[in-house]
Design a protein around this motif. Structure first.
Motif, PDB file in Angstrom:
ATOM      1  N   ALA A  48     144.562 -34.005 -13.908  1.00 37.45           N
ATOM      2  CA  ALA A  48     144.995 -33.283 -15.099  1.00 37.45           C
ATOM      3  C   ALA A  48     144.015 -33.481 -16.248  1.00 37.45           C
ATOM      4  CB  ALA A  48     146.385 -33.756 -15.519  1.00 37.45           C
ATOM      5  N   CYS A 115     155.853 -26.411 -19.017  1.00 40.35           N
ATOM      6  CA  CYS A 115     155.123 -26.125 -17.780  1.00 40.35           C
ATOM      7  C   CYS A 115     154.873 -24.635 -17.619  1.00 40.35           C
ATOM      8  CB  CYS A 115     155.905 -26.670 -16.578  1.00 40.35           C
ATOM      9  SG  CYS A 115     155.878 -28.463 -16.434  1.00 40.35           S
ATOM     10  N   ILE A 120     151.612 -24.954 -14.994  1.00 38.51           N
ATOM     11  CA  ILE A 120     151.630 -26.017 -13.993  1.00 38.51           C
ATOM     12  C   ILE A 120     153.052 -26.177 -13.478  1.00 38.51           C
ATOM     13  CG2 ILE A 120     149.662 -27.243 -14.975  1.00 38.51           C
ATOM     14  CD1 ILE A 120     151.587 -29.133 -16.333  1.00 38.51           C
ATOM     15  N   GLU A 274     150.844 -33.162  -5.126  1.00 41.64           N
ATOM     16  CA  GLU A 274     150.125 -32.134  -5.868  1.00 41.64           C
ATOM     17  C   GLU A 274     149.099 -32.744  -6.824  1.00 41.64           C
ATOM     18  OE1 GLU A 274     153.548 -28.741  -6.383  1.00 41.64           O
ATOM     19  OE2 GLU A 274     153.897 -30.716  -7.274  1.00 41.64           O
ATOM     20  N   TYR A 275     147.941 -32.124  -6.860  1.00 39.30           N
ATOM     21  CA  TYR A 275     146.878 -32.471  -7.803  1.00 39.30           C
ATOM     22  C   TYR A 275     146.529 -31.222  -8.617  1.00 39.30           C
ATOM     23  CZ  TYR A 275     145.611 -37.144  -6.106  1.00 39.30           C
ATOM     24  OH  TYR A 275     145.605 -38.475  -5.806  1.00 39.30           O
ATOM     25  N   LEU A 276     145.794 -31.415  -9.688  1.00 41.25           N
ATOM     26  CA  LEU A 276     145.333 -30.287 -10.493  1.00 41.25           C
ATOM     27  C   LEU A 276     143.810 -30.227 -10.475  1.00 41.25           C
ATOM     28  CD1 LEU A 276     147.603 -30.508 -13.689  1.00 41.25           C
ATOM     29  CD2 LEU A 276     148.023 -29.270 -11.558  1.00 41.25           C
ATOM     30  N   ILE A 284     143.783 -23.928 -14.875  1.00 35.41           N
ATOM     31  CA  ILE A 284     144.335 -25.041 -14.109  1.00 35.41           C
ATOM     32  C   ILE A 284     144.877 -24.514 -12.793  1.00 35.41           C
ATOM     33  CG2 ILE A 284     146.080 -26.857 -14.050  1.00 35.41           C
ATOM     34  CD1 ILE A 284     145.936 -27.025 -17.057  1.00 35.41           C
ATOM     35  N   THR A 285     144.432 -25.102 -11.695  1.00 37.04           N
ATOM     36  CA  THR A 285     144.861 -24.701 -10.360  1.00 37.04           C
ATOM     37  C   THR A 285     145.506 -25.886  -9.665  1.00 37.04           C
ATOM     38  OG1 THR A 285     142.997 -23.159 -10.237  1.00 37.04           O
ATOM     39  CG2 THR A 285     144.133 -23.699  -8.165  1.00 37.04           C
ATOM     40  N   VAL A 286     146.630 -25.643  -9.010  1.00 39.97           N
ATOM     41  CA  VAL A 286     147.311 -26.681  -8.245  1.00 39.97           C
ATOM     42  C   VAL A 286     146.719 -26.745  -6.848  1.00 39.97           C
ATOM     43  CG1 VAL A 286     149.539 -27.516  -7.405  1.00 39.97           C
ATOM     44  CG2 VAL A 286     149.416 -26.244  -9.550  1.00 39.97           C
TER      45      VAL A 286
END
Length: 358
Positions: A48, A115, A120, A274-276, A284-286
């Motif tokens: 993040a 969010c 996100i 989950e990471y960002l 921002i992409t999950v």
């Protein structure tokens, strides 16, 4: 008298000029700060951007406090809307009375709004918050100690809590005719039991999530289940007024229902941690956690990078193998030099010392 009892504060508010400094509010603020620090650390470890937790807190914290107060007023309405109640006192949050269940629900609504604005998933935030929230709750329980509230039945145990007759409006213990604080008795420190349990839940969630790498917010479900177990038996010890259903306090029924809901979520929801990923344009992409099977399948983890590099090396080798040989065709290397000592004429005008093999 139990000489080994834990003493309680006789004052919970101090005035800095016209500004009242209330211990209850200070403890809540310290708890919020602790939760934000833990959550920020866990978010940064998962890709993040810096200070993302602040963008979430500006929505989640106020919503959580409002939800906590609404839950308390709804479940204990007599003090505000009863025969001797004062509806205005429902706004006096500094006198205590914040329901944890309302806090979590209200905070979740605020976090969901944040969010949506940030793009996100709420499950990512919940997973990062999971150890920090019980830590905040434990710190916040110190406010109950200052207010001489949230205690259990009478006890003579060494860790019993000496409780004073307390006026939360003035923030001081009621005094006797001799000027001494009026002692109600020595009771089980239910607030301390919950504080210790909350810290234990924070440690439990942190270690289990570190070991099993829960995905899709399941770490938050672990927190909810563990907290509900402790809250259930601590609630059985409390002697303060509360609404009862079928002979059991309302908060006990709430703990049962919430525990079952968290258990169902934990068992049914599947997915990787989950990471960002933050792109250069700020998008921002999950992505799945590095090292997970989903990471390799989607090409976002280190396994995919290694595979790509291997494929590239193989292609380069193939290109090298297909390149023509620098040695010109049709040269008879067995032919002896002529009498002048010159090399056989190969048809190449390049000086001999620059050719390969010389």
């Amino acid at each position: 008298m139990n000489l080994a009892a834990i003493p309680s504060p006789t004052q919970s508010v101090w005035h800095l000029g016209p500004l009242p400094l209330r211990a209850y509010a200070v403890c809540i603020i310290l708890g919020i700060v602790a939760a934000c620090v833990v959550t920020e650390y866990r978010m940064r470890a998962r890709g993040a951007p810096k200070s993302l937790v602040l963008d979430l807190a500006v929505w989640a914290v106020p919503a959580g406090i409002i939800g906590a107060r609404i839950y308390h007023v709804i479940t204990s309405p007599e003090a505000y809307f009863g025969a001797d109640g004062d509806p205005v006192r429902a706004l006096y949050i500094w006198e205590g009375g914040l329901g944890v269940w309302g806090s979590v629900l209200g905070g979740a609504v605020g976090a969901w709004i944040a969010c949506r604005r940030l793009g996100i998933p709420l499950s990512f935030v919940a997973a990062c918050l999971a150890p920090g929230l019980p830590l905040a709750q434990g710190i916040g329980r110190l406010g109950n100690w200052f207010n001489n509230e949230l205690y259990g039945g009478a006890t003579t145990l060494p860790w019993g809590l000496k409780v004073y007759e307390f006026d939360t409006a003035s923030g001081k213990a009621v005094e006797t005719a001799t000027g001494e604080p009026s002692v109600l008795g020595t009771y089980h420190p239910a607030f301390l039991y919950e504080l210790v349990w909350d810290f234990g839940v924070a440690l439990l969630v942190w270690q289990l999530d570190k070991r099993f790498r829960f995905g899709k917010g399941k770490a938050f479900a672990v927190y909810v289940m563990a907290y509900c177990v402790g809250r259930f038996w601590i609630e059985l010890m409390r002697t303060d007024p509360a609404n009862h259903i079928l002979g059991m306090r309302l908060n006990n029924w709430t703990a049962i229902v919430v525990f079952l809901g968290a258990l169902i979520y934990f068992l049914r929801v599947k997915g990787p941690q989950e990471y960002l990923r933050v792109d250069e344009d700020g998008t921002i992409t999950v992505i799945p956690a590095p090292g997970s099977p989903a990471s390799a399948e989607t090409g976002t983890g280190p396994e995919a990078a290694i595979e790509t590099a291997t494929d590239t090396d193989t292609d380069d080798d193939a290109e090298v193998a297909d390149e023509p040989d620098d040695e010109p065709d049709g040269v008879d290397l067995s032919k002896e030099p002529d009498e002048s000592g010159d090399e056989p004429d190969t048809g190449d005008s390049e000086p001999a010392q620059s050719r390969p093999g010389t």
